[in-house]
Each structure stands twice: as C-alpha cells, then as structure tokens.
Design an enzyme around this catalytic site. Structure first.
Site, mmCIF file in Angstrom:
data_model
loop_
_atom_site.group_PDB
_atom_site.id
_atom_site.type_symbol
_atom_site.label_atom_id
_atom_site.label_comp_id
_atom_site.label_asym_id
_atom_site.label_seq_id
_atom_site.Cartn_x
_atom_site.Cartn_y
_atom_site.Cartn_z
ATOM 1 C CB SER A 136 5.870 9.556 11.421
ATOM 2 O OG SER A 136 4.968 9.788 10.347
ATOM 3 N NE ARG A 141 -4.711 8.238 11.598
ATOM 4 C CZ ARG A 141 -4.105 7.515 10.677
ATOM 5 N NH1 ARG A 141 -4.764 7.101 9.609
ATOM 6 N NH2 ARG A 141 -2.836 7.192 10.819
ATOM 7 C CG ASP A 159 0.960 -0.083 9.767
ATOM 8 O OD1 ASP A 159 0.702 0.756 10.657
ATOM 9 O OD2 ASP A 159 1.261 0.248 8.605
ATOM 10 C CE LYS A 197 -2.766 0.821 3.699
ATOM 11 N NZ LYS A 197 -2.488 2.176 4.214
ATOM 12 N NE ARG A 238 -4.482 0.249 13.323
ATOM 13 C CZ ARG A 238 -3.853 0.396 12.174
ATOM 14 N NH1 ARG A 238 -2.524 0.365 12.135
ATOM 15 N NH2 ARG A 238 -4.519 0.580 11.054
#
Ligand code: S3P
Length: 432
Positions: free
Chosen positions: A166, A121, A314, A19, A345
């Site tokens: 990030s 977010r 992830d 992705k 999460r």
C-alpha cells in the site's frame, strides 16, 4: 447517467492529471522551505479535500476554482498550526492516510473525518505503525475507523514490515520518518507505487530503494518542488478497456504517466492479446510519460496475481469488463485489497456486471469471469465509487441497449469523464 451502445470509438483524449501526484504535490510542498507552483494539478473532489485540509492547518495555497495551476507557500517542516475544526477528507483515503503521517510529526491536535465510505475504511494500517513511532492516536471502533484523533510530537524511527502493498501506508510512514530520531524503513510484500519516493527525493530527502524495501532518513528541510503533473494512467484505463474490447475502435490517449509501478494494466492487456502502442516517450514531473494508441483487439482470458496486482490495483475492476469480451476464463486473485477501496470493489464489480449479463463469480481476493458473454444494458449502481461509476459507463458503451448508471461519483477523480465519453463514443448517446 444513461449510456447507449457505442457504434464506433474514435477520439484523441487528453488524460486528466494524476491524482496520486496531485495530492502529494500539495502535501509535500506544504512543509517545504518556500513557494512552489504545480501546473496541471487535478481539479477533482479528492484533491480539493487535501487542499482544504492543508489550508485549515495554516498552509497558504492559492488555487482558485477551475484554475489548472496551484501555488503553495511552504513554510518549513514545523509550520502547521492546529486547525480550529475537524479536517474533512471527503471520499479520499490518500488525503486521510498521508495527512495522518504528516500530522504524526506535529505537536498539535487534529481530528480527521470523511464521508460514509471513508469512515468505513481501515485506518488501523496507519494508526498501528504511527503509534509505534510515538504519535498519540485514537479512533472510532477500537482505533480502527475515522474520525481519527492525532496528537503528534517527537517520533522514534521504525523498521516496519507492512502486511499489504500500500503506497498510502508506505507514504504515511515515510512522512513520519522525516520527523523521526533516526533512519526508518518500510518493507512491503510487493512494491507499491513510488511517487512519494520520487517526489521527496527530488525535494532533497534521503531515500534508498532496494526492491520492496524503502528507507528514509529524517530531514530538517525540504526544497520546494515545482512540477507539471502528468496524466493519470488510472484515468486512461477506462479508454484502454473500451477501445480494446470494442470491435471498431481507435483512441489516442495523450500524456499518460507510464511509471512502471503503475502500468500493470498495460501488461494485462498484452497478456490478453491487445497491443497498446507508446508514442512520444518523455519525462513529465519526474515521471515517465507517453501517448498511448489503443485499438480493437482479439482478447483471451488470463490470470492476474502476485506483484502485478499492486501495479494495477485501481484498474482491476475494469479487467472484469475486458474479460467479458475475452475467449476463456480470466482469474484475478491476490487482490483482497479491492474489498477495502471506496466500495467493496469485488462485490460492486460482480453486482454491476452480473446485472448486465456477465458470468462473473466473486473470490475473497478477486473474481473469476467466463468469457465471452454478451452484455446487455441495465439499471446499475456505481456505489458512489468513481471507479465503479466509470466501469458501468464503459460496460454500458460496450453492451447492447441502454444502461442507466446511478451514483457514479466520477467527479472524485475525473470531472470531465462524461464529456470525454460523449466525444469518444459515436452513437453512444449520453444523457444526464
Ligand atoms: C494511492 C494508493 C492506492 C490506490 C489509491 C491511491 C496513493 O491505495 O488504490 O487509489 O495515492 O497512494 P493503497 O495505498 O491503499 O493501495
């Protein structure tokens, strides 16, 4: 969806395309000097969001629905037009943050928005550095949340020390850095995924990497980059976990990207006692790729922290599932970024697995699992977060009885997930 306990796990699964690379192949080629062809581009909701935003900005993209190949006709670094409506990034943080970096270099007004998850977010992490470079940006809630309004223009170079590892933040600054008046740099606490570095370098951008420091020089042109996208290790992850934790399993996962900035889960599996074989190592789309064979394993608890965290970010919710089948305690820490993903999460993993009988407690930066625990089927919520939806399905296939998963959202990254699960999990009958 309803998933039952799987009796036996056997399959060969072609892993869907990466992705992160699919998004980048569209965004970077949009400003290249000429046409590019992207084979095996991921046809998922998130990547379609990026394509739709770029089309609205005047980029010619030929990617019919269901087609595995996209043609992008880049028209140079200054070719984007002002869109006549808002740009909808859907559920995709990568689309919004990378496009903000790109648009910071364009003297046009753009308004970026997304679904309820994306509008909650944090965007200040890109708005701050892009503003320091000279872009005019405003956003909701004190310039922290989407919708975000950006008017770009001439930019100053920046040496930015990012508070978090990030790749979205790094990539936004790198894209803006292409338009700056001198060399820019980003320092991260730990190195995040490096697809932007690889792809922009292949397109002719001048990039230097020194540990977790990435430097980029401004560019006046980029060469188009045609590529074949390798499989996404984040989409191989559910199968790696299912097979390692199941008592009668063997899976062959074909064409997985094994870029070292992404293979944290393979290291975690090894730490926990599972062995994953790599076959047919090769290069695909400028990235290392391999087939992976994973089998039933005796698992033990482990600690996941530090530089391992961004390399498995992830996949960390799935580590909680592994930990339910491992002897002893598993601690995941230093992972406060989990809280600001498509859902919180930490909370969604703890809620889901607790309902299934796991002994799991949240931490502000992760969770602690006491294993082993017998999981039982339950009615669970995927929180409209694709990774949590898949986690529920894998936990369901490993649990006793029937699991009903609501709001699974798997189409965001893995449209054929349910079909692949039905093939892999004998007896793990799946119903819509
Ligand atoms: C991504 C980076 C990561 C990851 C996300 C995709 C990317 O996010 O969680 O799924 O393509 O750059 P962060 O940059 O917020 O860590």
């Amino acid at each position: 969806m309803i998933v039952n306990s799987a009796g036996r796990i056997r399959a060969r699964i072609e892993i869907p395309s990466d992705k992160s690379i699919s998004h980048r192949s569209l965004i970077f080629n949009a400003i290249a000097d000429g046409p590019a062809t992207v084979e095996r581009i991921l046809d998922s909701e998130d990547v379609r969001s990026t394509a739709a935003c770029l089309s609205a900005l005047g980029v010619e993209i030929d990617w019919p629905s269901g087609a595995p190949v996209a043609h992008i006709r880049g028209n140079g670094m200054h070719s984007l037009f002002e869109a006549d409506d808002t740009l909808d990034c859907g559920n995709s943080g990568t689309s919004m943050r990378l496009l903000l970096g790109l648009l910071a270099g364009h003297p046009i007004l753009s308004i970026l928005t997304g679904d309820a998850s994306l509008r909650s977010r944090p965007m200040a992490r890109v708005i701050g550095p892009l503003r320091s470079m000279g872009a005019q940006i405003s956003a909701r809630k004190g310039d922290t949340l989407a919708p975000v309004v950006v008017r770009g223009g001439s930019l100053r170079a920046i040496d930015y020390e990012s508070p978090m590892a990030s790749a979205q933040v790094k990539s936004a600054i790198m894209l803006a850095g292409l338009y700056a008046n001198g060399p820019s740099s980003v320092i991260e606490p730990d190195k995040s995924r490096d697809h932007t570095e690889r792809m922009l370098s292949a397109m002719g951008a001048e990039i230097a990497e020194d540990g977790a420091i990435t430097r980029i020089r401004p560019a006046s042109r980029l060469s188009p980059l045609s590529l074949r996208v390798p499989g996404d290790i984040s989409s191989a992850a559910p199968w790696l976990v299912l097979a390692a934790a199941h008592p009668d399993a063997e899976l062959l996962l074909e064409g997985v990207n094994v870029n070292p900035t992404r293979t944290g889960l393979l290291d975690i599996l090894r730490q926990m006692g599972a062995s994953v074989e790599r076959l047919e190592e090769r290069t695909s789309g400028g990235e290392p790729a391999a087939d992976l064979v994973v089998r039933s394993s005796q698992l033990r608890g482990t600690v996941v922290s530090g530089s391992l965290v961004p390399r498995a970010i992830d996949e960390l919710p799935l580590v909680a599932v592994l930990a339910c089948f491992a002897e002893g305690e598993t601690v995941v820490k230093d992972a406060q970024e989990l809280v600001v993903k498509e859902s919180d999460r930490v909370q969604s993993t703890v809620d889901l697995l607790t309902r299934m009988g796991a002994r799991i407690t949240p931490r502000p930066d992760g969770f602690v699992v006491h294993g082993p625990a017998r999981l039982h089927g339950a009615r669970v919520d995927g929180h409209s977060d694709h990774r949590i939806g898949m986690l529920g399905a894998i936990a369901g296939a490993l649990a006793e009885g029937e699991t009903r998963i609501e709001n699974d959202a798997v189409g965001v990254s893995y449209p054929n997930f349910w079909q692949d699960l039905a093939r892999a999990a004998e007896g793990g009958m799946i119903k819509a």
